[in-house]
Design a protein around this motif. Structure first.
Motif, PDB file in Angstrom:
ATOM      1  N   PRO A  87      33.950  17.120  -3.165  1.00 29.77           N
ATOM      2  CA  PRO A  87      33.484  16.323  -4.303  1.00 29.77           C
ATOM      3  C   PRO A  87      33.668  17.005  -5.659  1.00 29.77           C
ATOM      4  CG  PRO A  87      31.907  16.194  -2.503  1.00 29.77           C
ATOM      5  CD  PRO A  87      32.895  17.254  -2.139  1.00 29.77           C
ATOM      6  N   GLN A  88      33.954  18.295  -5.663  1.00 26.71           N
ATOM      7  CA  GLN A  88      34.130  19.021  -6.913  1.00 26.71           C
ATOM      8  C   GLN A  88      35.608  19.121  -7.339  1.00 26.71           C
ATOM      9  OE1 GLN A  88      30.135  21.787  -6.109  1.00 26.71           O
ATOM     10  NE2 GLN A  88      32.056  22.782  -6.634  1.00 26.71           N
ATOM     11  N   HIS A  89      36.499  18.403  -6.658  1.00 28.14           N
ATOM     12  CA  HIS A  89      37.925  18.535  -6.929  1.00 28.14           C
ATOM     13  C   HIS A  89      38.575  17.194  -7.241  1.00 28.14           C
ATOM     14  CE1 HIS A  89      38.604  22.748  -5.625  1.00 28.14           C
ATOM     15  NE2 HIS A  89      37.591  22.507  -4.798  1.00 28.14           N
ATOM     16  N   ASN A 118      24.408  22.253  -3.422  1.00 25.34           N
ATOM     17  CA  ASN A 118      23.886  22.639  -4.729  1.00 25.34           C
ATOM     18  C   ASN A 118      24.044  21.476  -5.704  1.00 25.34           C
ATOM     19  OD1 ASN A 118      23.516  23.837  -7.341  1.00 25.34           O
ATOM     20  ND2 ASN A 118      23.844  25.845  -6.379  1.00 25.34           N
ATOM     21  N   VAL A 119      22.937  20.801  -5.978  1.00 27.91           N
ATOM     22  CA  VAL A 119      22.979  19.562  -6.766  1.00 27.91           C
ATOM     23  C   VAL A 119      23.526  19.803  -8.163  1.00 27.91           C
ATOM     24  CG1 VAL A 119      21.617  17.662  -7.710  1.00 27.91           C
ATOM     25  CG2 VAL A 119      21.043  18.610  -5.463  1.00 27.91           C
ATOM     26  N   GLY A 126      30.782  16.397 -12.388  1.00 20.21           N
ATOM     27  CA  GLY A 126      30.780  14.949 -12.511  1.00 20.21           C
ATOM     28  C   GLY A 126      30.522  14.213 -11.221  1.00 20.21           C
ATOM     29  N   ALA A 127      30.191  14.939 -10.154  1.00 17.32           N
ATOM     30  CA  ALA A 127      29.876  14.317  -8.865  1.00 17.32           C
ATOM     31  C   ALA A 127      28.366  14.147  -8.742  1.00 17.32           C
ATOM     32  CB  ALA A 127      30.400  15.163  -7.717  1.00 17.32           C
ATOM     33  N   ARG A 128      27.953  13.129  -7.991  1.00 14.08           N
ATOM     34  CA  ARG A 128      26.533  12.859  -7.797  1.00 14.08           C
ATOM     35  C   ARG A 128      26.141  13.188  -6.365  1.00 14.08           C
ATOM     36  NH1 ARG A 128      23.618  12.663 -12.058  1.00 14.08           N
ATOM     37  NH2 ARG A 128      22.072  11.488 -10.861  1.00 14.08           N
ATOM     38  N   TYR A 129      25.005  13.833  -6.229  1.00 11.22           N
ATOM     39  CA  TYR A 129      24.526  14.242  -4.902  1.00 11.22           C
ATOM     40  C   TYR A 129      24.384  13.043  -3.970  1.00 11.22           C
ATOM     41  CZ  TYR A 129      21.574  16.599  -1.419  1.00 11.22           C
ATOM     42  OH  TYR A 129      21.074  17.126  -0.261  1.00 11.22           O
TER      43      TYR A 129
END
Length: 282
Positions: A87-89, A118-119, A126-129
């Motif tokens: 989600p971080q890419h 890690n929220v 820019g990703a949401r948990y």
């Protein structure tokens, strides 16, 4: 069953190229490394392991750069992420990074993935948990399209792009194996839906027989052949009897955790573990 390791490559630990050479010389199958792009100073998200966050989480190298160095100094050692926080890419960029690494390494990359815990770290990207698993699935599916199609396009709720050219393609066909970390039934549903293997942690209380039976039962219920799914256990105990039980249960790979110590102590640990790798190499 094959025996590999996982290690947090840091700026104060053993050089990743030296570690990779030492692993290959001692007969280990693979080297997996984790990912944290950064750790927010706020520390609003508690460490899942309890207590203070270990120093290595804040000091780890970029996994793909580290694995490139590991691949360049070895010939057979498999290299993998344990795990990449998808989600971080950006999926187009990540697809090219992975395809390049897999091609340049001669098809030795294994794509271990996870949604992250890690929220505030993921929200900085820019990703949401709350939607991280949906985002992860759509990004992985988009990357598969890029790896397997000459003119790839993808349209979903969270990922959208019209036809593109993206090269190189991975050496492995159709793409490097995708292994999903986690232990819950939700994890297993995702494994069966769009992954090539399961990547559970071998924590205290982990029963390999029950775990494999559970995976196969859920695969069969979903109409998928269990034989198409592998199981790699993250953090298995470095104990001969325990590993024999894992092998008999049908586990395909175990990863032993290299300690966060000085280089000499790490090498001594690898010497101690080498017979375990040899015992499962045939």
């Amino acid at each position: 069953m094959r025996v590999g390791v996982f290690y947090f490559p840091t700026d104060y630990g053993i050089d990743i190229a030296e570690l990779a050479r030492a692993l290959e010389e001692r007969g280990f199958e693979s080297l997996f490394v984790p990912e944290h792009t950064h750790i927010p100073v706020s520390r609003k998200t508690p460490f899942p392991g309890g207590g203070e966050l270990p120093k290595r989480y804040m000091r780890t190298h970029d996994p793909f750069v580290a694995l490139a160095f590991a691949a360049a100094t070895t010939r057979k050692l498999l290299i993998g992420t344990g795990v990449c926080l998808v989600p971080q890419h950006d999926p187009i960029v990540l697809a090219k990074v992975i395809a390049s690494l897999d091609l340049l390494s001669g098809g030795r990359f294994v794509f271990g993935i996870g949604g992250g815990w890690n929220v505030d770290e993921m929200e900085n990207h820019g990703a949401r948990y709350e939607t991280r698993f949906k985002l992860m699935r759509e990004r992985v599916q988009a990357m598969k399209a890029i790896w397997t199609q000459e003119e790839a396009s993808f349209h979903s709720d969270m990922v959208n792009f019209d036809p593109i050219w993206s090269y190189p393609k991975p050496a492995q066909r159709p793409h490097p194996p995708v292994l999903l970390g986690g232990e819950t039934d939700h994890t297993l549903k995702r494994v069966v839906a769009y992954c090539d293997g399961w990547f559970p942690r071998g924590a205290r209380g982990f029963n390999p027989v029950e775990a494999i039976e559970r995976l196969h039962r859920m695969a069969t219920a979903a109409g998928r052949d269990p034989a198409t799914l592998t199981t790699s256990v993250f953090g298995a105990p470095p104990d001969a009897a325990a590993l024999e039980g894992y092998a008999k249960a049908g586990v395909n790979r175990v990863l032993l955790g290299v300690p966060d110590k000085d280089p000499d102590e790490i090498l001594r640990t690898l010497d101690k573990w080498a017979p375990l790798a040899a015992a499962h190499a045939a």
